[in-house]
Design a protein around this motif. Structure first.
Motif, PDB file in Angstrom:
ATOM      1  N   GLU A 150       0.833  -1.211   0.000  1.00 29.52           N
ATOM      2  CA  GLU A 150       0.000   0.000   0.000  1.00 29.52           C
ATOM      3  C   GLU A 150       0.863   1.255   0.000  1.00 29.52           C
ATOM      4  N   VAL A 151       1.907   1.207   0.849  1.00 33.28           N
ATOM      5  CA  VAL A 151       2.792   2.379   0.930  1.00 33.28           C
ATOM      6  C   VAL A 151       3.469   2.614  -0.429  1.00 33.28           C
ATOM      7  N   GLN A 152       3.910   1.446  -1.027  1.00 29.18           N
ATOM      8  CA  GLN A 152       4.553   1.599  -2.335  1.00 29.18           C
ATOM      9  C   GLN A 152       3.580   2.189  -3.355  1.00 29.18           C
ATOM     10  N   GLN A 153       2.366   1.645  -3.288  1.00 30.05           N
ATOM     11  CA  GLN A 153       1.345   2.144  -4.211  1.00 30.05           C
ATOM     12  C   GLN A 153       1.081   3.637  -3.982  1.00 30.05           C
ATOM     13  N   ALA A 154       0.943   3.949  -2.687  1.00 29.09           N
ATOM     14  CA  ALA A 154       0.698   5.357  -2.349  1.00 29.09           C
ATOM     15  C   ALA A 154       1.848   6.225  -2.843  1.00 29.09           C
ATOM     16  N   HIS A 155       3.059   5.659  -2.683  1.00 26.69           N
ATOM     17  CA  HIS A 155       4.246   6.379  -3.129  1.00 26.69           C
ATOM     18  C   HIS A 155       4.194   6.636  -4.643  1.00 26.69           C
ATOM     19  N   LEU A 156       3.804   5.539  -5.345  1.00 27.22           N
ATOM     20  CA  LEU A 156       3.696   5.659  -6.805  1.00 27.22           C
ATOM     21  C   LEU A 156       2.681   6.724  -7.192  1.00 27.22           C
ATOM     22  N   ILE A 157       1.499   6.569  -6.530  1.00 23.94           N
ATOM     23  CA  ILE A 157       0.427   7.545  -6.829  1.00 23.94           C
ATOM     24  C   ILE A 157       0.909   8.954  -6.526  1.00 23.94           C
ATOM     25  N   TRP A 158       1.575   9.055  -5.384  1.00 23.20           N
ATOM     26  CA  TRP A 158       2.069  10.375  -4.961  1.00 23.20           C
ATOM     27  C   TRP A 158       3.051  10.926  -5.992  1.00 23.20           C
ATOM     28  N   GLU A 159       3.945  10.010  -6.452  1.00 20.74           N
ATOM     29  CA  GLU A 159       4.914  10.454  -7.464  1.00 20.74           C
ATOM     30  C   GLU A 159       4.213  10.915  -8.741  1.00 20.74           C
ATOM     31  N   GLN A 160       3.200  10.089  -9.127  1.00 22.56           N
ATOM     32  CA  GLN A 160       2.446  10.465 -10.335  1.00 22.56           C
ATOM     33  C   GLN A 160       1.768  11.818 -10.154  1.00 22.56           C
ATOM     34  N   GLU A 161       1.170  11.944  -8.954  1.00 25.14           N
ATOM     35  CA  GLU A 161       0.497  13.222  -8.664  1.00 25.14           C
ATOM     36  C   GLU A 161       1.480  14.386  -8.750  1.00 25.14           C
ATOM     37  N   LEU A 162       2.665  14.096  -8.183  1.00 24.10           N
ATOM     38  CA  LEU A 162       3.699  15.123  -8.168  1.00 24.10           C
ATOM     39  C   LEU A 162       4.083  15.516  -9.596  1.00 24.10           C
ATOM     40  N   LYS A 163       4.225  14.470 -10.427  1.00 22.11           N
ATOM     41  CA  LYS A 163       4.566  14.734 -11.822  1.00 22.11           C
ATOM     42  C   LYS A 163       3.467  15.558 -12.483  1.00 22.11           C
ATOM     43  N   LYS A 164       2.218  15.094 -12.193  1.00 18.40           N
ATOM     44  CA  LYS A 164       1.073  15.819 -12.781  1.00 18.40           C
ATOM     45  C   LYS A 164       1.104  17.283 -12.355  1.00 18.40           C
ATOM     46  N   ILE A 165       1.359  17.470 -11.041  1.00 15.95           N
ATOM     47  CA  ILE A 165       1.356  18.856 -10.529  1.00 15.95           C
ATOM     48  C   ILE A 165       2.453  19.667 -11.209  1.00 15.95           C
ATOM     49  N   ALA A 166       3.634  19.007 -11.345  1.00 18.94           N
ATOM     50  CA  ALA A 166       4.747  19.707 -12.002  1.00 18.94           C
ATOM     51  C   ALA A 166       4.364  20.095 -13.430  1.00 18.94           C
ATOM     52  N   HIS A 167       3.726  19.101 -14.096  1.00 17.65           N
ATOM     53  CA  HIS A 167       3.281  19.330 -15.465  1.00 17.65           C
ATOM     54  C   HIS A 167       2.284  20.497 -15.527  1.00 17.65           C
ATOM     55  N   HIS A 168       1.347  20.367 -14.584  1.00 16.04           N
ATOM     56  CA  HIS A 168       0.289  21.372 -14.504  1.00 16.04           C
ATOM     57  C   HIS A 168       0.878  22.755 -14.237  1.00 16.04           C
ATOM     58  N   THR A 169       1.862  22.770 -13.342  1.00 18.72           N
ATOM     59  CA  THR A 169       2.491  24.049 -13.000  1.00 18.72           C
ATOM     60  C   THR A 169       3.154  24.651 -14.240  1.00 18.72           C
ATOM     61  N   LYS A 170       3.820  23.729 -15.025  1.00 16.98           N
ATOM     62  CA  LYS A 170       4.451  24.233 -16.243  1.00 16.98           C
ATOM     63  C   LYS A 170       3.405  24.805 -17.186  1.00 16.98           C
ATOM     64  N   ASP A 171       2.305  24.010 -17.325  1.00 13.74           N
ATOM     65  CA  ASP A 171       1.206  24.479 -18.184  1.00 13.74           C
ATOM     66  C   ASP A 171       0.738  25.856 -17.747  1.00 13.74           C
ATOM     67  N   LEU A 172       0.598  25.949 -16.413  1.00 12.83           N
ATOM     68  CA  LEU A 172       0.112  27.228 -15.870  1.00 12.83           C
ATOM     69  C   LEU A 172       1.089  28.357 -16.186  1.00 12.83           C
ATOM     70  N   GLU A 173       2.393  27.997 -16.055  1.00  9.25           N
ATOM     71  CA  GLU A 173       3.413  29.013 -16.346  1.00  9.25           C
ATOM     72  C   GLU A 173       3.278  29.498 -17.786  1.00  9.25           C
ATOM     73  N   VAL A 174       3.154  28.480 -18.688  1.00  8.87           N
ATOM     74  CA  VAL A 174       3.020  28.816 -20.107  1.00  8.87           C
ATOM     75  C   VAL A 174       1.756  29.635 -20.320  1.00  8.87           C
ATOM     76  N   ALA A 175       0.665  29.111 -19.679  1.00  5.99           N
ATOM     77  CA  ALA A 175      -0.623  29.803 -19.850  1.00  5.99           C
ATOM     78  C   ALA A 175      -0.535  31.228 -19.340  1.00  5.99           C
ATOM     79  N   SER A 176       0.147  31.382 -18.189  1.00  2.50           N
ATOM     80  CA  SER A 176       0.185  32.742 -17.627  1.00  2.50           C
ATOM     81  C   SER A 176       1.003  33.659 -18.528  1.00  2.50           C
ATOM     82  N   SER A 177       2.102  33.090 -19.105  1.00  2.00           N
ATOM     83  CA  SER A 177       2.889  33.963 -19.985  1.00  2.00           C
ATOM     84  C   SER A 177       2.089  34.291 -21.246  1.00  2.00           C
ATOM     85  N   SER A 178       1.385  33.249 -21.770  1.00  2.00           N
ATOM     86  CA  SER A 178       0.596  33.550 -22.972  1.00  2.00           C
ATOM     87  C   SER A 178      -0.614  34.415 -22.608  1.00  2.00           C
ATOM     88  N   TYR A 179      -1.072  34.260 -21.353  1.00  2.00           N
ATOM     89  CA  TYR A 179      -2.180  35.122 -20.919  1.00  2.00           C
ATOM     90  C   TYR A 179      -1.764  36.592 -21.000  1.00  2.00           C
TER      91      TYR A 179
END
Ligand SMILES: Nc1ncnc2c1ncn2[C@@H]1O[C@H](COP(=O)(O)OP(=O)(O)OP(=O)(O)O)[C@@H](O)[C@H]1O
Length: 916
Positions: free
Chosen positions: A290-319
């Motif tokens: 479970e911990v490993q799974q949670a870790h994986l999910i957490w890592e994925q979430e983290l990646k998603k957030i990083a991705h999202h943050t980049k998107d936001l950065e791009v969006a804000s600059s294009s905004y």
């Protein structure tokens, strides 16, 4: 071996013989004393052999044996019982005891350290027991069967031994094979186990009894059999759990646990523990997963957030990009609508006013928003938001301010009229923006200097394509001066500044007490195409509006303030009228509004810098200034138009001008002839049938192939040329209505083909005459072309068309009805296109000669005597007068009106509607 013993014993005695020889205890006591000197203080050595010898010997034996056994027991070594020495006794115990003594002796000899053995049995190290009394695993079968104190202590020792051996052998040395489990140890353990079990059973029996009694107490009913059994099995389960826990404490024997499984119940505590362990393992494994799974999910979430943050950065600059684009598009739309651009500039805090908490400006947005806060109020009401094309905060420098203004300067050179004016409360920084604090440093130059510098730079850059001619005009002097470079204009501006009244008030040390207007006229001619253009740039620094109570103005200052406020209020009236799209715009209520008329009402590009002072005590003025600016921003003037003239149009204008000259010449000739004819008449020469009243032979028809003789007359000549301006406009400081007056001045006399006349409505018709009909000369497009009241500056193509048509009229000789002299005036009417045709009085000039008066376009300044009726009316008029043969025909001969026109029923006599 003991000396005595050697005598008694043979070298290889049998076991039984060995035991018998030890019966007198003498050997044993001596051995013990040797092993542990002084262990038996008194040994009966010599047996007494007499009659009573048997009894004596028995006593000796008994005493020695007793002493030996007591001493051995005290030393806690293996012991035996006296009976073991008898025939049939357990000789093995005796042997064990002796071996034990031997082992002990050897251990002592070796220094008494470490582990010692006897007869294969491991002894406890000295650390576990008091010094001098070596510990031993003493099990004596002679001991009482019931568990006495010594036995229980032995058992404790056994447990200790087990634990110790577990630790030392099983866990450290792993010498499991050497683990000594001799019969004695097993006996002791078993005995203890039996004892434990029996005591356990007894206590269980007791507890079960108590348990059952308790059950019966609470419930008086007799127990059923199955209930009884159930209760017992429950109880046993409970207890067995407890017991297994207790027993498990000393069953930590690793793999050897199987060997001592007798310590556990059949249900196997180990099994239970094993199960529990497995369960624990399983759950641990599960948790780990479970911990490993949670870790994986957490890592994925983290990646998603990083991705999202980049998107936001791009969006804000294009905004921000989109926002900027939006702003530009918005400005373009506003330009197309002809809205006045409004830029707001906030004056920075100066000197000791650094505490921004006391600023009325709460927030300056990037997209033209500014929030003003009333610090004395709370909540929503305290804040008010204004939106302009751009807002510049207090820390904006002069260059940034000018950056957005620059494109407007370029348009001046493209033939647009541009007006930039600064508005705001006194001391809010208008002069700072327009002129800058210091003329000598380029960095602090205001809009004026930068604009002029750019103008000259651009004219130079375009020199190969367009030839420009610049004229500067500083309005207070109203002098038009040709300028060649920025320095010329700076010089001119310095003169203007010197002329400008500056005084000190409570609100501004160097308050401008008059408006300053710098105007630059530009004329250009494209080298290749010959197109000409003219643009005009007004740079206006208004005097500040002020509350006289605050500025503490008295005397001259008060008068100035009143003048300033009056002209600014006139400006406010004009702005209001324009914002409401009112039909009457009161431009003439002040010189200021007259100067700005073309910029506020024409097809010009207009930019207003509105200035505010962020100080709290200027809150009222700030709000009213911003409200005024909002109204200005809402005005739509219509798209700006360039004053560009094509070469063709210019040629036509030149042709018209030539025609005019010819016309004037003919007019002069005619006058001469008329006067000659009069003389002739007076002299008796009556007019023959073919002679005109002016004595000229009247042509019977116009030769189509031959152009008639034209005479072009300026409408402003003769009777109609009357000054219609109020005295104040005739003053030498009259502010010319730019750019039109300037245009007039700059035109060479030879090129005065198109003139503006300042006249009153009374002049209508009198100076605009046309011999009627002119069927082909006016069509709808002409009417529409002239319809636009404001189109004086702009509609060059229409003007061109108009000229063409007129020339056609003239060339084709269609103006051939001298009889009906009709003045045609084309006025812009609000909703329908109506031509007002007025029958003109028979012109004195009308003769058999065909005369044409052409006057296009024309601007009239109408002024009634009443001040309230002061307004400037621009009329595009066309007057074409031809001389004709049928001058006797009634002048209002409607039959001669071309079918193109019909009389409007709703309009007064003489007005005709243009059919669609
Ligand atoms: N953006 C600015 N940065 C620094 N100082 C400024 C700024 N704007 C105005 N000032 C200072 O504020 C004072 C008043 O400015 P300025 O004379 O330009 O005001 P004004 O609106 O033209 O006043 P008035 O209408 O009375 O002529 C001057 O000392 C000027 O240097």
């Amino acid at each position: 071996m003991d000396h005595g013993a050697a005598e008694v014993l043979s070298t290889e005695p049998s076991e039984e013989h060995f035991c018998l020889s030890l019966r007198n205890g003498l050997i044993l006591c001596n051995v013990l004393n040797k092993v542990n000197p002084g262990a038996i203080p008194k040994v009966v050595e010599i047996p007494i052999i007499d009659t009573e010898g048997a009894a004596q010997t028995a006593i000796q034996y008994f005493e020695n044996m007793r002493n030996f056994l007591v001493a051995v027991a005290r030393m806690k070594l293996l012991t035996f019982e006296v009976s073991d020495l008898e025939k049939g006794g357990s000789s093995g115990k005796v042997v064990d005891c002796i071996l034990c003594l031997k082992g002990y002796y050897e251990w002592r000899q070796s220094g008494g350290a470490g582990v010692w053995k006897y007869g294969g049995t491991v002894r406890i190290t000295s650390t576990s027991f008091p010094k001098g009394s070596p510990s031993s695993l003493i099990g004596s079968e002679s001991a009482d069967e019931s568990l006495d104190e010594s036995e229980s202590s032995q058992f404790e020792e056994l447990l200790e031994y087990l634990l110790l051996s577990n630790e030392t052998y099983l866990t450290e040395t792993n010498e499991l094979d050497d683990f000594p489990m001799n019969s004695m140890v097993i006996d002791i353990v078993l005995r203890k186990a039996v004892k434990d079990l029996s005591s356990l059973l007894i206590s269980h029996g007791n507890q079960l009894g108590v348990f059952l009694k308790n059950m019966l107490k609470g419930n008086c009913k007799p127990l059923l059999k199955h209930e009884f059994l159930q209760a017992i099995s429950n109880y046993i389960e409970q207890r067995s759990g407890l017991v297994s826990n207790e027993l498990s404490k000393f069953c930590i024997c690793g793999n050897k646990g199987k060997d001592i499984s007798y310590l556990t119940d059949k249900t196997s505590v180990l099994d239970v523990q094993q199960k529990q362990l497995e369960e624990l393992k399983a759950s641990f494994h599960l948790t780990k997963l479970e911990v490993q799974q949670a870790h994986l999910i957490w890592e994925q979430e983290l990646k998603k957030i990083a991705h999202h943050t980049k998107d936001l950065e791009v969006a804000s600059s294009s905004y921000h990009k989109v926002l900027e684009e939006n702003r530009q598009l918005y400005n373009q739309v506003q330009d197309l609508k002809g809205a006045i651009r409004v830029y707001c500039r906030v004056k920075p805090f100066v000197h000791d006013q650094s505490d921004e908490q006391h600023s009325t400006v709460d927030y300056v947005g990037e997209n033209g928003n500014i929030m003003i806060v009333n610090r004395q109020k709370q909540g929503k009401e305290a804040r008010k938001m204004f939106t302009f094309n751009k807002v510049f905060g207090g820390n904006t420098n002069q260059e940034q301010i000018y950056l957005d203004t620059q494109p407007l300067i370029r348009s001046v050179l493209d033939g647009y009229n541009v007006c930039i004016f600064a508005y705001g409360q006194t001391g809010s920084g208008k002069t700072y923006t327009m002129s800058g604090p210091d003329m000598t440093t380029e960095d602090t130059w205001g809009v004026n200097y930068r604009a002029l510098r750019d103008l000259f730079e651009l004219t130079e850059a375009r020199m190969d394509v367009i030839k420009y001619e610049l004229n500067g005009l500083n309005v207070p002097d109203a002098s038009l001066v040709s300028v060649k470079c920025t320095q010329d204009v700076l010089h001119l501006m310095r003169i203007g500044h010197r002329n400008r009244a500056v005084g000190s008030t409570a609100l501004n040390e160097r308050s401008s007490r008059s408006h300053s207007v710098v105007t630059v006229h530009i004329r250009g001619k494209e080298v290749v195409s010959g197109c000409s253009l003219k643009g005009c740039l007004h740079l206006v620094d208004l005097a500040g509006s002020e509350r006289v109570d605050k500025s503490e103005a008295v005397g001259e200052r008060l008068k100035e303030a009143q003048h300033i406020n009056r002209s600014l209020s006139a400006l406010g009236d004009v702005i209001s009228a324009l914002a409401q799209k009112s039909t009457h715009i009161p431009y003439r209520n002040s010189k200021l509004t007259q100067v700005l008329q073309d910029s506020l009402g024409g097809h010009a590009k207009t930019l207003m810098f509105v200035h505010i002072n962020p100080e709290i005590n200027a809150f009222g003025e700030t709000i009213s200034t911003l409200k005024f600016a909002e109204r200005v921003a809402s005005i739509e003037l219509g798209a700006a138009k360039s004053n560009k003239e094509t070469a063709q149009l210019r040629e036509m204008k030149e042709e018209i001008s030539n025609l005019k000259l010819m016309l004037e010449k003919k007019e002069a000739e005619l006058q001469q002839l008329t006067s000659g004819n009069n003389n002739n008449t007076r002299g008796g020469g009556g007019g023959g049938g073919g002679i005109s009243p002016v004595g000229m032979p009247r042509p019977r028809c116009i030769d189509d192939n031959k152009l008639p003789t034209f005479e072009v007359r300026s409408c402003s000549s003769g009777k109609q040329r009357r000054p219609r301006l109020p005295s104040k406009f005739t003053d030498k400081d009259y502010i010319p209505k730019m750019p039109l007056l300037a245009e007039e001045r700059s035109q060479s006399p030879s090129a005065t083909t198109i003139r503006r006349s300042i006249s009153t409505d009374r002049d209508r018709g009198a100076n605009m005459k046309m011999q009627y009909p002119m069927r082909a000369s006016i069509n709808r497009s002409l009417a529409v072309a002239t319809e636009n009241r404001r189109g004086r500056n702009g509609n060059q193509e229409q003007e061109e068309e108009q000229c063409k048509q007129m020339l056609n009229v003239v060339r084709e000789g269609k103006i051939n009805n001298p009889k009906n002299q009709v003045a045609v005036k084309i006025n812009k009417l609000s909703c329908d296109t109506t031509f007002e045709l007025e029958e003109a009085q028979k012109s004195e000039l009308s003769s058999e000669n065909e005369n044409v008066q052409i006057h296009i376009p024309m601007k009239k300044l109408q002024r009634s005597s009443s001040r309230s009726h002061h307004h400037m009316e621009v009329r595009e008029s066309l007057l074409i007068t031809t001389g004709g043969r049928n001058e006797n025909k009634p002048s209002n001969n409607n039959t001669s009106i071309p079918k193109l026109f019909r009389r409007s029923r709703s309009t007064p006599r003489g007005k005709f509607m243009l059919p669609p």
